[in-house]
Write an enzyme that holds these catalytic residues in place. Structure first.
Site, PDB file in Angstrom:
ATOM      1  N   SER A 286       0.807  -1.159   0.196  1.00 33.53           N
ATOM      2  CA  SER A 286       0.067   0.175   0.129  1.00 33.53           C
ATOM      3  C   SER A 286       0.876   1.231   0.143  1.00 33.53           C
ATOM      4  O   SER A 286       2.125   1.268  -0.690  1.00 33.53           O
ATOM      5  CB  SER A 286      -0.973  -0.089   1.075  1.00 33.53           C
ATOM      6  OG  SER A 286      -1.902   1.051   1.134  1.00 33.53           O
TER       7      SER A 286
ATOM      8  N   TYR B 144      -5.227   7.755  -6.695  1.00 35.96           N
ATOM      9  CA  TYR B 144      -4.188   6.715  -6.177  1.00 35.96           C
ATOM     10  C   TYR B 144      -4.374   6.425  -4.608  1.00 35.96           C
ATOM     11  O   TYR B 144      -4.424   5.351  -4.335  1.00 35.96           O
ATOM     12  CB  TYR B 144      -2.848   7.435  -6.414  1.00 35.96           C
ATOM     13  CG  TYR B 144      -1.729   6.498  -5.845  1.00 35.96           C
ATOM     14  CD1 TYR B 144      -1.510   5.535  -6.522  1.00 35.96           C
ATOM     15  CD2 TYR B 144      -1.079   6.872  -4.965  1.00 35.96           C
ATOM     16  CE1 TYR B 144      -0.301   4.570  -6.022  1.00 35.96           C
ATOM     17  CE2 TYR B 144      -0.016   6.105  -4.295  1.00 35.96           C
ATOM     18  CZ  TYR B 144       0.177   5.026  -4.889  1.00 35.96           C
ATOM     19  OH  TYR B 144       1.294   4.503  -4.388  1.00 35.96           O
TER      20      TYR B 144
ATOM     21  N   LYS C 161      -5.475   2.849  -2.958  1.00 36.81           N
ATOM     22  CA  LYS C 161      -4.734   1.943  -1.942  1.00 36.81           C
ATOM     23  C   LYS C 161      -5.548   1.978  -0.551  1.00 36.81           C
ATOM     24  O   LYS C 161      -5.305   1.185   0.086  1.00 36.81           O
ATOM     25  CB  LYS C 161      -3.332   2.946  -1.631  1.00 36.81           C
ATOM     26  CG  LYS C 161      -2.495   2.647  -2.972  1.00 36.81           C
ATOM     27  CD  LYS C 161      -2.074   1.351  -3.184  1.00 36.81           C
ATOM     28  CE  LYS C 161      -0.993   1.304  -4.084  1.00 36.81           C
ATOM     29  NZ  LYS C 161      -0.294  -0.142  -4.542  1.00 36.81           N
TER      30      LYS C 161
END
Length: 336
Positions: A186, A209, A213
């Protein structure tokens, strides 16, 4: 199976992916003498890239063997793999099942982002107001609303959340075994503030993004217990810290890139535990989770992290994931 281990490393063409491969070879050859053979399967989207990675790793292995008289047999294979194309993901799963009988480690290192540039005015402002946060979270990045893939999904969601989950489900019965380890990579900036339960497909968020994650972390929280208790498969979550990579290079001039590196050192000196700077140090947590973590002692419910001291000595960080069971269930239901 015990004497021959097989590792799949997605996104092996990046700085972190290469360091994971090198460190895996080094540590298995040094600390796991019972392993006689190691096969590393690297992935990228182009043939030119994967062949370059394999050549580089072969050269590294030869030098290591000459230097340390290592007896570990190391071989390499590759897959052309695009996580924004489900035909490519399905083909990769079939290829894996055709070539191998088991997978011991899967490093989900590949990730998709759509960095559009740098907001220089915001960067200047943040530099004077909250520089540590600015150069940890990257408050000045320009991403924009996530693009859709050819499959009609939000590309960042498909690549970072859906495709890895799909791959695991598709190969679980045939390739994964009790003791196999899933290494979910992550980020230190996966924060709940980016999550929108009404946009789980990440088609509207301008922080696609970070959101993807965080959703990956929610998916991990929703699945790791059943994977371990039912199938004996270990699922480990981590973040590699902040390090220099190719992600920002296309969007930055050389002056800004050097300035960013200088700020990384300043952040680390002022106590930031996240600024590993070098991908070699950032690979600490992935390799620790793969080779040293013990599910009888170490919790799979938390997030491990690559970290350093002010002077750059590597450390392992442990932190809780800020989440609710309700949101984790929402993501799992959506993906299913």
């Amino acid at each position: 199976m015990e004497n021959h281990r097989v590792a799949l490393v997605t996104g092996a063409n990046g700085y972190l992916g290469q360091c994971i491969c090198r460190r895996l070879i080094t540590e298995i050859s040094t600390d796991h003498k019972e392993v006689e053979k190691l096969t590393i399967v690297v992935t990228s989207r182009t043939f030119r890239t994967v062949t370059a990675i394999v050549k580089d790793l072969q050269s590294f292995t030869q030098k290591l063997q000459l230097k340390s008289k290592c007896k570990l047999q190391v071989s390499f294979d590759y897959l052309l793999f695009d996580q924004t194309d489900m035909v490519s993901v399905l083909t990769a799963s079939y290829q894996l099942q055709k070539r191998f009988t088991h997978l011991d480690y899967i490093f989900f290192n590949s990730s998709h982002s759509q960095m559009g540039g740098i907001d220089y005015w915001q960067a200047t402002k943040d530099f004077f107001t909250n520089p540590i946060r600015a150069f940890t979270v990257g408050t000045f990045k320009i991403q924009g609303v996530a693009r859709k893939s050819g499959d009609g999904m939000g590309a960042t969601f498909e690549a970072n959340v859906f495709a890895p989950y799909f791959l695991v489900q598709h190969i679980k019965e045939s390739l994964l075994h009790p003791g196999s380890r899933l290494i979910w990579i992550s980020t230190s900036i996966s924060l709940p503030e980016f999550f929108d339960p009404n946009d789980i497909g990440i088609e509207k968020s301008e922080h696609s993004y970070e959101c993807s994650k965080y959703e990956l972390e929610l998916l991990h929280q929703a699945t790791y217990k059943q994977l371990y208790e039912k199938d004996g498969i270990q699922s480990w979550l981590l973040q590699p810290g902040v390090f220099k990579s190719t992600t920002f290079v296309p969007t930055m001039n050389i002056f800004m890139y050097i300035s960013m590196l200088v700020m990384f050192y300043i952040c680390r000196w002022f106590g930031s535990p996240y600024h590993c700077i070098y991908p070699e140090l950032a690979s600490n947590a992935p390799i620790w989770c793969a080779l040293k973590a013990d599910p009888k002692v170490d919790s799979m419910a938390i997030k491990y992290g690559s970290s350093t001291s002010r002077l750059g000595s590597e450390r392992l960080m442990r932190s809780n994931v800020d989440f609710t069971e309700e949101n984790a269930a929402l993501v799992l239901d959506y993906v299913k």
